[in-house]
Write a protein that holds these residues in place. Sequence first.
Motif, PDB file in Angstrom:
ATOM      1  N   GLY A 599      48.192  29.725  39.700  1.00 15.58           N
ATOM      2  CA  GLY A 599      46.943  29.260  39.129  1.00 15.58           C
ATOM      3  C   GLY A 599      45.730  29.972  39.684  1.00 15.58           C
ATOM      4  N   TYR A 600      44.687  29.194  39.914  1.00 12.67           N
ATOM      5  CA  TYR A 600      43.331  29.690  40.180  1.00 12.67           C
ATOM      6  C   TYR A 600      43.277  30.702  41.325  1.00 12.67           C
ATOM      7  N   TYR A 601      43.764  30.350  42.525  1.00 16.40           N
ATOM      8  CA  TYR A 601      43.673  31.251  43.662  1.00 16.40           C
ATOM      9  C   TYR A 601      44.633  32.424  43.527  1.00 16.40           C
ATOM     10  N   ARG A 602      45.756  32.198  42.918  1.00 14.88           N
ATOM     11  CA  ARG A 602      46.709  33.280  42.690  1.00 14.88           C
ATOM     12  C   ARG A 602      46.122  34.342  41.750  1.00 14.88           C
ATOM     13  N   GLN A 603      45.274  33.929  40.815  1.00 13.35           N
ATOM     14  CA  GLN A 603      44.650  34.885  39.902  1.00 13.35           C
ATOM     15  C   GLN A 603      43.784  35.894  40.646  1.00 13.35           C
ATOM     16  N   GLY A 604      43.088  35.424  41.682  1.00 10.88           N
ATOM     17  CA  GLY A 604      42.300  36.353  42.488  1.00 10.88           C
ATOM     18  C   GLY A 604      43.200  37.336  43.216  1.00 10.88           C
ATOM     19  N   GLN A 605      44.201  36.832  43.893  1.00 14.35           N
ATOM     20  CA  GLN A 605      45.128  37.693  44.625  1.00 14.35           C
ATOM     21  C   GLN A 605      45.786  38.716  43.698  1.00 14.35           C
ATOM     22  N   ALA A 606      46.049  38.343  42.474  1.00  8.86           N
ATOM     23  CA  ALA A 606      46.743  39.226  41.533  1.00  8.86           C
ATOM     24  C   ALA A 606      45.943  40.476  41.194  1.00  8.86           C
ATOM     25  N   THR A 607      44.620  40.443  41.389  1.00 10.17           N
ATOM     26  CA  THR A 607      43.836  41.645  41.090  1.00 10.17           C
ATOM     27  C   THR A 607      44.204  42.804  42.015  1.00 10.17           C
ATOM     28  N   LEU A 608      44.826  42.486  43.161  1.00  8.27           N
ATOM     29  CA  LEU A 608      45.198  43.534  44.113  1.00  8.27           C
ATOM     30  C   LEU A 608      46.493  44.234  43.721  1.00  8.27           C
ATOM     31  N   GLU A 609      47.311  43.613  42.855  1.00 14.04           N
ATOM     32  CA  GLU A 609      48.634  44.153  42.575  1.00 14.04           C
ATOM     33  C   GLU A 609      48.585  45.502  41.855  1.00 14.04           C
ATOM     34  N   LYS A 610      47.647  45.652  40.946  1.00 13.82           N
ATOM     35  CA  LYS A 610      47.553  46.900  40.193  1.00 13.82           C
ATOM     36  C   LYS A 610      46.359  47.754  40.637  1.00 13.82           C
ATOM     37  N   TRP A 611      45.691  47.321  41.673  1.00 15.59           N
ATOM     38  CA  TRP A 611      44.531  48.068  42.156  1.00 15.59           C
ATOM     39  C   TRP A 611      44.988  49.364  42.807  1.00 15.59           C
ATOM     40  N   ASP A 612      44.298  50.457  42.505  1.00 14.88           N
ATOM     41  CA  ASP A 612      44.661  51.775  43.035  1.00 14.88           C
ATOM     42  C   ASP A 612      44.014  52.082  44.377  1.00 14.88           C
ATOM     43  N   LEU A 613      43.373  51.097  44.991  1.00 14.43           N
ATOM     44  CA  LEU A 613      42.738  51.200  46.302  1.00 14.43           C
ATOM     45  C   LEU A 613      41.480  52.080  46.287  1.00 14.43           C
ATOM     46  N   HIS A 614      40.985  52.394  45.089  1.00 11.62           N
ATOM     47  CA  HIS A 614      39.735  53.140  44.972  1.00 11.62           C
ATOM     48  C   HIS A 614      38.607  52.165  44.625  1.00 11.62           C
ATOM     49  N   GLN A 615      37.452  52.375  45.274  1.00  8.79           N
ATOM     50  CA  GLN A 615      36.338  51.449  45.109  1.00  8.79           C
ATOM     51  C   GLN A 615      35.323  51.993  44.099  1.00  8.79           C
ATOM     52  N   ASP A 616      35.751  52.092  42.864  1.00 12.10           N
ATOM     53  CA  ASP A 616      34.847  52.501  41.801  1.00 12.10           C
ATOM     54  C   ASP A 616      33.979  51.319  41.395  1.00 12.10           C
ATOM     55  N   ALA A 617      32.809  51.622  40.851  1.00 11.42           N
ATOM     56  CA  ALA A 617      31.847  50.568  40.537  1.00 11.42           C
ATOM     57  C   ALA A 617      32.396  49.564  39.534  1.00 11.42           C
ATOM     58  N   ASP A 618      33.289  49.985  38.640  1.00 12.91           N
ATOM     59  CA  ASP A 618      33.800  49.090  37.590  1.00 12.91           C
ATOM     60  C   ASP A 618      35.134  48.443  37.955  1.00 12.91           C
ATOM     61  N   SER A 619      35.498  48.457  39.233  1.00 13.37           N
ATOM     62  CA  SER A 619      36.814  47.961  39.658  1.00 13.37           C
ATOM     63  C   SER A 619      36.797  46.480  40.016  1.00 13.37           C
TER      64      SER A 619
END
Length: 834
Positions: A599-619
């Motif tokens: 649910g709610y908190y897991r949705q936040g954590q899930a953004t890290l799963e496909k993140w490429d570890l680059h800090q682009d402005a639109d990430s």
Amino acid sequence: MLRIGRIIAALLGLVLVGIAVFSFITVRRSFPDTTGEVQIAGLGGEVTVKRDGKGIPQIYADTPEDLFLAQGYVHAQDRFYEMDFRRHVTAGRLAELVGDAALETDKFVRTLGWRRVAEKELALLDDDTRRLVNAYARGVNRYIEDRSAAQLSLEYAVLGLTGPSYRPQRWTAVDSLAWIKAMAWDLRSNMNDEISRVLSTADLGVDEVEELYPDYPSAHAPIVTQKGTVEAGRFVQAPDAAGLARSAVASLKAAKSGADALPALLGTGDGIGSNSWVVGGDMTSTGKPILANDPHLAPSMPGIWYQVGLHCRTVDEACPYDVAGFSFSGLPGVVVGHNASIAWGVTTMYADVADLYLEKVTGDSYEYDGQQIPLETRQESFEVAGGQTETITVRSTRHGPILSDLDEDAADVGRSEQKNAEAGSYEVALRWTALDPQPTIKAVFALGRAQDWEQFRAAAKLFTVPSQNLVYADVKGNIGYQSPGTIPVRRTGDGRWPVPGWDSRYEWDGSLPFDSLPTVFNPDEGFIVTANNQVIGDEYPAVLGADTAPGYRSQRIRELLEGRDDLTVDDMSTIQNDTYNANAARLVPALLDVDMGKGYYRQGQATLEKWDLHQDADSPGAAYFNVVWKNLLARTFHDELPKSQWPGGGERWFSVIDSILDRPGNHWWDDTTTPDVRESRDEVLAAAMRDARDELTMIQSRNPRDWRWGTMHTLELVNPTLGDSGVGLVDKLFNRGPIKVSGGSGIVNATGWDATEGYKVTAVPSMRMIVDLDDLDRSRWIQITGASGHAFHDHYNDQTELWADGRTLPWAFRAKAVDAATDDTLTLKPSGSS
């Protein structure tokens, strides 16, 4: 930054409507003429100033005196208010310009005595250097002498609304020399760390404090990767040399009350640093070197750099300058750039050139080796715009000025020891190499003239303060590195903690000889990377500085360079804009291992799963990770550290978390405010992720797909005097932004932010340059604002959008390329010529 504009906010609020009318009429009065002809007294011959479509000048003259006189004239055309502001800061006279909001700053600067030292340095200049510095000053004065303050800059006109009219004083050579002291102060290395260590021991043991300053990571390479030592006073590469142990740390007990670090007058902090690297021809597509540099400094409006070309029409012994690059308005010459033969870049070396001394002061004397020595004293008086003159007494010991008379943190350090004193009181004095007269300005001219490695090293020897890593490349295909500067030799200790001033065992024994400082020429690796990281390994027998960056940026740059044989200028630009977060690479797997349920908190954590570890402005992933990072630092350290020492979140804290991440029961994870509960690592990670989910929902969106790093990681370009007035209309006259940017702290694209304050940008790559030694006209450059310091001028911030997008401008150098790029031409003629 000082909020010196607020002192005039109340008065300005009474004339808001008038400002609108006034600004429309006045704003263009200060715009300079960049075409036509101007007669100037003191010129020996005709000078041509060619400006390209961004207003960047290329200056052509027949003599050095005319060349630098013209540079002073052009600097004053575009940036005189900035120059005048800087000289008020460096002279401790800012309150004369803006009022009593700047008085404490003035007292601090006057206590240090920047201008007093600069005056002594002027007397040490050789005749040729003095002649050029004076020629520059004459050029400034030729521009300002027939103009009112309002004709010089809009800032003067606005300040004139709240007080008597102001007439700028004539420029002097000392005004230029004093600016180098300000830069040296910003880049003075670890003095704040000395105080922070002491203040952190209010509630922590020394061993615990040391855990917050980890050793340089063994997995990260130093700048000079070939081992070396010193033999017979010269640096020698010696692969089999044994490592030498460092001196013991002289630790002190600290104050229990936390306070802010010593004042940062022109912008310092966790994000201040730089990247530079140079690759040899074997790694490039052309077979010739490429050099890249991007110094990281506090953002300002206008930006700190000024692009310029300085060209003798006939380059010979009598007129040896043919150089282009980045200058400081108010300072003659080119600080970073290239000439027709060589290129150079700079990064902060973080050499430890400043020490704090605890002093046993009783009345008008202090103790030294069992003897009572009279304090040195002087009176300093301050004129305040709209206020009363104020006078203070500056006291000094043999080590330097006593800071604790003015600075609360330094005083706290002293008072913590006073508990153990039988009589008298303890004060804190500063010993700093920049307070010994050493005219670095000679190095600026020498770098511009240098034609090969040996001449470059001779110029570097003159680069006394601040200590900067210097990288080198030349058109013949050579690359190199030199560490310069006056770096003290300590009898005892390594400069990491304040030391007892009453004991001569803690004195300095001169400085390291230049020939003993680390250097490398055409290294086997084929490239050199500097990013404020460790200069050389522990086998080096002297302490250069213990508090360097831990090498996350430098290691990332190395990874992107290694194994390449086809590098281009475009590739270097791509590396400069790299947003990969090495801290996230280490931390994200641990975050994803934590069970956040559904649910709610897991949705936040899930953004890290496909993140490429680059800090682009639109990430979205970058947005979530950085909010987690801020909250993780707070939950891990705020309970045990004084507020003034809370983590800012930069590279050092990457190392701190890395050192405890594999120890889930480490004491730092435990929340000391819950004595009946022993928190573990995963509990803290989970709490930080919940905090981040809630925070992003509140400030951006409930839907994680709508999160954007650039929405909160924004850059505002603020005028240093009127940009923070508190009057919206006045702020808008001079400030620009906010601008959404990529990058972050400890990242190659180093748009730093302070985790104790929020996500707004506090440090930036203030310029970017890439020099192609195969074809200098293929080089590229950019700075953060524009050539002009005049609000609403076409070139006030016409480079900002390009900079934010990671783009650069063509950098014309040879006469044919300059002519092709020229939009405006101004001819300066001697007075009386037809």
